[in-house]
Structures are given as C-alpha cells and as structure tokens.
Design a protein around this motif. Sequence first.
Motif, PDB file in Angstrom:
ATOM      1  N   PHE A  12      27.416 -52.032  46.314  1.00  0.00           N
ATOM      2  CA  PHE A  12      27.508 -50.842  45.480  1.00  0.00           C
ATOM      3  C   PHE A  12      27.203 -49.606  46.322  1.00  0.00           C
ATOM      4  O   PHE A  12      26.528 -49.689  47.357  1.00  0.00           O
ATOM      5  CB  PHE A  12      26.522 -50.911  44.316  1.00  0.00           C
ATOM      6  CG  PHE A  12      26.808 -52.001  43.323  1.00  0.00           C
ATOM      7  CD1 PHE A  12      27.797 -51.853  42.369  1.00  0.00           C
ATOM      8  CD2 PHE A  12      26.078 -53.182  43.337  1.00  0.00           C
ATOM      9  CE1 PHE A  12      28.066 -52.850  41.448  1.00  0.00           C
ATOM     10  CE2 PHE A  12      26.332 -54.189  42.420  1.00  0.00           C
ATOM     11  CZ  PHE A  12      27.331 -54.028  41.473  1.00  0.00           C
ATOM     12  N   VAL A  13      27.681 -48.471  45.845  1.00  0.00           N
ATOM     13  CA  VAL A  13      27.363 -47.182  46.461  1.00  0.00           C
ATOM     14  C   VAL A  13      26.518 -46.393  45.469  1.00  0.00           C
ATOM     15  O   VAL A  13      26.953 -46.132  44.342  1.00  0.00           O
ATOM     16  CB  VAL A  13      28.639 -46.384  46.813  1.00  0.00           C
ATOM     17  CG1 VAL A  13      28.255 -45.021  47.388  1.00  0.00           C
ATOM     18  CG2 VAL A  13      29.498 -47.154  47.792  1.00  0.00           C
ATOM     19  N   LEU A  14      25.302 -46.030  45.889  1.00  0.00           N
ATOM     20  CA  LEU A  14      24.414 -45.232  45.043  1.00  0.00           C
ATOM     21  C   LEU A  14      24.678 -43.757  45.303  1.00  0.00           C
ATOM     22  O   LEU A  14      24.513 -43.270  46.429  1.00  0.00           O
ATOM     23  CB  LEU A  14      22.956 -45.571  45.345  1.00  0.00           C
ATOM     24  CG  LEU A  14      22.513 -47.004  45.026  1.00  0.00           C
ATOM     25  CD1 LEU A  14      21.116 -47.273  45.587  1.00  0.00           C
ATOM     26  CD2 LEU A  14      22.526 -47.257  43.524  1.00  0.00           C
ATOM     27  N   LEU A  27      15.610 -31.563  48.996  1.00  0.00           N
ATOM     28  CA  LEU A  27      15.158 -32.668  48.153  1.00  0.00           C
ATOM     29  C   LEU A  27      14.642 -33.833  48.986  1.00  0.00           C
ATOM     30  O   LEU A  27      13.692 -34.528  48.583  1.00  0.00           O
ATOM     31  CB  LEU A  27      16.299 -33.144  47.244  1.00  0.00           C
ATOM     32  CG  LEU A  27      16.667 -32.209  46.093  1.00  0.00           C
ATOM     33  CD1 LEU A  27      17.874 -32.741  45.335  1.00  0.00           C
ATOM     34  CD2 LEU A  27      15.492 -32.027  45.138  1.00  0.00           C
ATOM     35  N   PHE A  28      15.237 -34.045  50.155  1.00  0.00           N
ATOM     36  CA  PHE A  28      14.744 -35.103  51.048  1.00  0.00           C
ATOM     37  C   PHE A  28      13.291 -34.842  51.430  1.00  0.00           C
ATOM     38  O   PHE A  28      12.441 -35.736  51.353  1.00  0.00           O
ATOM     39  CB  PHE A  28      15.613 -35.190  52.304  1.00  0.00           C
ATOM     40  CG  PHE A  28      15.091 -36.152  53.330  1.00  0.00           C
ATOM     41  CD1 PHE A  28      15.322 -37.518  53.208  1.00  0.00           C
ATOM     42  CD2 PHE A  28      14.344 -35.689  54.411  1.00  0.00           C
ATOM     43  CE1 PHE A  28      14.825 -38.409  54.149  1.00  0.00           C
ATOM     44  CE2 PHE A  28      13.844 -36.574  55.357  1.00  0.00           C
ATOM     45  CZ  PHE A  28      14.091 -37.943  55.229  1.00  0.00           C
ATOM     46  N   PHE A  29      12.986 -33.610  51.831  1.00  0.00           N
ATOM     47  CA  PHE A  29      11.612 -33.270  52.228  1.00  0.00           C
ATOM     48  C   PHE A  29      10.674 -33.292  51.016  1.00  0.00           C
ATOM     49  O   PHE A  29       9.512 -33.705  51.126  1.00  0.00           O
ATOM     50  CB  PHE A  29      11.571 -31.914  52.922  1.00  0.00           C
ATOM     51  CG  PHE A  29      12.134 -31.939  54.321  1.00  0.00           C
ATOM     52  CD1 PHE A  29      11.503 -32.668  55.316  1.00  0.00           C
ATOM     53  CD2 PHE A  29      13.296 -31.253  54.634  1.00  0.00           C
ATOM     54  CE1 PHE A  29      12.013 -32.709  56.612  1.00  0.00           C
ATOM     55  CE2 PHE A  29      13.822 -31.296  55.916  1.00  0.00           C
ATOM     56  CZ  PHE A  29      13.180 -32.030  56.911  1.00  0.00           C
ATOM     57  N   LEU A  30      11.179 -32.840  49.861  1.00  0.00           N
ATOM     58  CA  LEU A  30      10.361 -32.839  48.649  1.00  0.00           C
ATOM     59  C   LEU A  30       9.943 -34.256  48.271  1.00  0.00           C
ATOM     60  O   LEU A  30       8.744 -34.540  48.067  1.00  0.00           O
ATOM     61  CB  LEU A  30      11.128 -32.195  47.496  1.00  0.00           C
ATOM     62  CG  LEU A  30      10.471 -32.291  46.109  1.00  0.00           C
ATOM     63  CD1 LEU A  30       9.153 -31.543  46.086  1.00  0.00           C
ATOM     64  CD2 LEU A  30      11.410 -31.772  45.021  1.00  0.00           C
ATOM     65  N   ILE A  77      11.479 -47.786  44.655  1.00  0.00           N
ATOM     66  CA  ILE A  77      12.416 -46.747  44.228  1.00  0.00           C
ATOM     67  C   ILE A  77      12.690 -45.691  45.301  1.00  0.00           C
ATOM     68  O   ILE A  77      13.850 -45.413  45.646  1.00  0.00           O
ATOM     69  CB  ILE A  77      11.888 -46.038  42.962  1.00  0.00           C
ATOM     70  CG1 ILE A  77      11.636 -47.060  41.841  1.00  0.00           C
ATOM     71  CG2 ILE A  77      12.868 -44.962  42.509  1.00  0.00           C
ATOM     72  CD1 ILE A  77      12.852 -47.833  41.418  1.00  0.00           C
ATOM     73  N   ILE A  78      11.641 -45.072  45.853  1.00  0.00           N
ATOM     74  CA  ILE A  78      11.817 -43.855  46.645  1.00  0.00           C
ATOM     75  C   ILE A  78      12.556 -44.060  47.972  1.00  0.00           C
ATOM     76  O   ILE A  78      13.386 -43.209  48.333  1.00  0.00           O
ATOM     77  CB  ILE A  78      10.461 -43.147  46.864  1.00  0.00           C
ATOM     78  CG1 ILE A  78       9.824 -42.802  45.502  1.00  0.00           C
ATOM     79  CG2 ILE A  78      10.644 -41.874  47.685  1.00  0.00           C
ATOM     80  CD1 ILE A  78       8.510 -42.065  45.600  1.00  0.00           C
ATOM     81  N   PRO A  79      12.301 -45.116  48.750  1.00  0.00           N
ATOM     82  CA  PRO A  79      13.040 -45.254  50.015  1.00  0.00           C
ATOM     83  C   PRO A  79      14.556 -45.215  49.843  1.00  0.00           C
ATOM     84  O   PRO A  79      15.262 -44.575  50.641  1.00  0.00           O
ATOM     85  CB  PRO A  79      12.567 -46.625  50.536  1.00  0.00           C
ATOM     86  CG  PRO A  79      11.180 -46.758  49.998  1.00  0.00           C
ATOM     87  CD  PRO A  79      11.249 -46.159  48.632  1.00  0.00           C
ATOM     88  N   ARG A  80      15.086 -45.874  48.804  1.00  0.00           N
ATOM     89  CA  ARG A  80      16.522 -45.840  48.553  1.00  0.00           C
ATOM     90  C   ARG A  80      16.985 -44.442  48.141  1.00  0.00           C
ATOM     91  O   ARG A  80      18.081 -44.008  48.491  1.00  0.00           O
ATOM     92  CB  ARG A  80      16.890 -46.852  47.465  1.00  0.00           C
ATOM     93  CG  ARG A  80      17.157 -48.248  47.974  1.00  0.00           C
ATOM     94  CD  ARG A  80      18.457 -48.293  48.733  1.00  0.00           C
ATOM     95  NE  ARG A  80      18.646 -49.546  49.427  1.00  0.00           N
ATOM     96  CZ  ARG A  80      19.658 -49.771  50.255  1.00  0.00           C
ATOM     97  NH1 ARG A  80      20.539 -48.821  50.486  1.00  0.00           N
ATOM     98  NH2 ARG A  80      19.774 -50.920  50.867  1.00  0.00           N
ATOM     99  N   VAL A  86      20.541 -38.486  53.060  1.00  0.00           N
ATOM    100  CA  VAL A  86      20.908 -38.327  54.470  1.00  0.00           C
ATOM    101  C   VAL A  86      22.218 -39.014  54.851  1.00  0.00           C
ATOM    102  O   VAL A  86      22.851 -38.651  55.836  1.00  0.00           O
ATOM    103  CB  VAL A  86      19.769 -38.826  55.395  1.00  0.00           C
ATOM    104  CG1 VAL A  86      18.541 -37.957  55.236  1.00  0.00           C
ATOM    105  CG2 VAL A  86      19.420 -40.284  55.106  1.00  0.00           C
ATOM    106  N   ASN A  87      22.637 -40.041  54.110  1.00  0.00           N
ATOM    107  CA  ASN A  87      23.913 -40.691  54.399  1.00  0.00           C
ATOM    108  C   ASN A  87      24.416 -41.433  53.164  1.00  0.00           C
ATOM    109  O   ASN A  87      23.765 -41.418  52.116  1.00  0.00           O
ATOM    110  CB  ASN A  87      23.784 -41.656  55.593  1.00  0.00           C
ATOM    111  CG  ASN A  87      22.698 -42.699  55.370  1.00  0.00           C
ATOM    112  OD1 ASN A  87      22.407 -43.092  54.248  1.00  0.00           O
ATOM    113  ND2 ASN A  87      22.083 -43.149  56.456  1.00  0.00           N
ATOM    114  N   LEU A  88      25.569 -42.071  53.322  1.00  0.00           N
ATOM    115  CA  LEU A  88      26.142 -42.844  52.217  1.00  0.00           C
ATOM    116  C   LEU A  88      25.246 -44.039  51.950  1.00  0.00           C
ATOM    117  O   LEU A  88      25.023 -44.868  52.843  1.00  0.00           O
ATOM    118  CB  LEU A  88      27.558 -43.310  52.583  1.00  0.00           C
ATOM    119  CG  LEU A  88      28.360 -43.998  51.470  1.00  0.00           C
ATOM    120  CD1 LEU A  88      28.620 -43.039  50.320  1.00  0.00           C
ATOM    121  CD2 LEU A  88      29.684 -44.523  52.023  1.00  0.00           C
TER     122      LEU A  88
END
Length: 310
Positions: A12-14, A27-30, A77-80, A86-88
């Motif tokens: 799947f693609v999230l 949002l990545f830094f947040l 949850i958060i690592p994904r 940052v990427n697909l």
Amino acid sequence: MTSGNESSVTEFVLLGLTQQPELQLPLFFLFSGIYVVSMLGNLGLIVLIGLNPQFHTPMYYFLFHLSFIDFCYSSVIIPRLLMSFVNLNIIPYVECMAQLFFFAFFVIDECCILTTMAYDRYVAICKPLLYKVIMSHQMCLMMAVGVYAMGFAGAIAHVVCMLRLKFCDSNVINHYMCDIPPLLHLSCSSTSINEIVVFIVVGVNVIGPSLIIFISYTLILSNIFCMHSRTGRAKAFNTCSSHIIAVSLFFGASAFMYLKPSSTESLDQDKISTVFYTIVGPMMNPFIYSLRNKDVHIALKKTLKKKIST
C-alpha cells in the motif's frame, strides 16, 4: 498475493497527513519533536515510578501501564507518519496488517486502562476505608491482565476480518497509517461484516468504558460535594482533574472517529481526529499527570540528585 486473502495488492501507499509540499518539512520537524517529547515523557514516568517505592500504589501502578501503552502506541504510529513527509511511504501488505493489529491493540488498551484508573479513583474517594482491600495487589494485577486481554481480543477481531477482504486495484491509503476506515474504502469486496465488528468492538471499548467512567465520576463528584473540609474537596478535585482531561481528549476524539457514518469525504477529517488520540494524547499524558503532582516533582528532584551525586 497469497491465495489466503485472494488479493492482488501486495503493498500500500500511505498518502500521509497532507499533500501540500510547503507543509511537509515544517510538519516533519513538528511531529519529530512531538515524538521525542512523547518518548522521553512516558519513559521518564515509567522509570520514575519503577525506581521510587512510594509510587508502588494502585494509582501509580495503572499510570505506569498507561505510560507504557503510550510509549509503544507512539512508536507504532509516528515513525510511519514521519516517513510520509520525506518520501513515498510504501508499506507492504503484511506490515500494514501488523501495524493495524498493534494500533488496535494499544488503542483498546488505552481505553481500558483509563477506565481502571477512573474506578481506582472512585474507590479511593468514595470507599477510602476499603481501598486497600478492594484495590489489592491481586486485583490490580487481574485488572491489568484484563486490559491487555481486551486489547488482544479486539485487535485479533479487526485483523482477522480485514484479512478476508480483497484489495484489487487501488492501493493508495488516504491516511498516515493502516487504519480501518480507509482500508475498508479500498476493498473491492463486501465490508458489511467488518463494519459490524467495528461497531461491536468500538461499542464495547468506547461506549462501555465511557459509561463506567461517567458513573464513577458522577459518584465521585457527589461524594466530593458532601465533604465538609475545603482542603479535602480541593485534594479530591486535584486528584481527579488530570484524569478527566486525559479521558476527554482520548474518548472524545476516538468516539467522533468511529461512531459516525463513514464516507469518502470524511477521510481527511478523520486523519485530523486520529492525530488527537494517537499522537497528541500520548505526548500530553505524562504532563497532564505530573505537572500538578507534587509527589512526582519531589521524586524527580530526588532521583536527579542521586544520579548527579553518583
């Protein structure tokens, strides 16, 4: 895909939280900061409660389990979510089902542990003379085992029902994790059984605990208003206020998410709702339960002094 679930989709693609490029880096830094704060806060409470004998009481025993659940919950949850900034973010089918299992497991655990904490406060305030008898070590252990058993049963029910579905063409999940509603929208087979299971499991683990918590705090408030001592009332309110805030945040967001009719248009709104009980809640709980707790402040200072002096 294997013939077990007869699905042609192997991954799947999230899509993540947002598709706006200008928001990806902020949002990545947040959320990286939220993740670090959540990990340190919950791990800190776990260590603090474990190292200090004065915290080996039913109230802190359940708080220990809440922090452990939140610590694991955030890691599921958060690592994904961070990867999607940052990427697909491609997730294999098997890994998606595993994430769904652990997400369901820990979210149900959180429902149940918050309920046991409400019952503990009810016994402490309304039946103080019987508190040690009712909330014995054996009873606390049984309640903790029951919490994880409920989580396991609910998670198994969701995943087994999800494995029977076929995913034929589209593999793009409009979410930042493998959650039930977006997966049901992707399925090319009937999801009626899954929807029934969702209402049953969520009803048992959200409506049931909500009623228990509501009844517990109705009795608690009734008892508090009958107290003649202002100091006693203030102490009782202070003891319960943290738990009420945590319960309102978690149950409010989760009930809004799952106990409403599902539609394709509501998926973006659902993503925002899940942020509150999957990310914000686990980060806030250590602060909610410790900022106004003088015992935690004192124990933290003593522990830090010991570490510095050694």
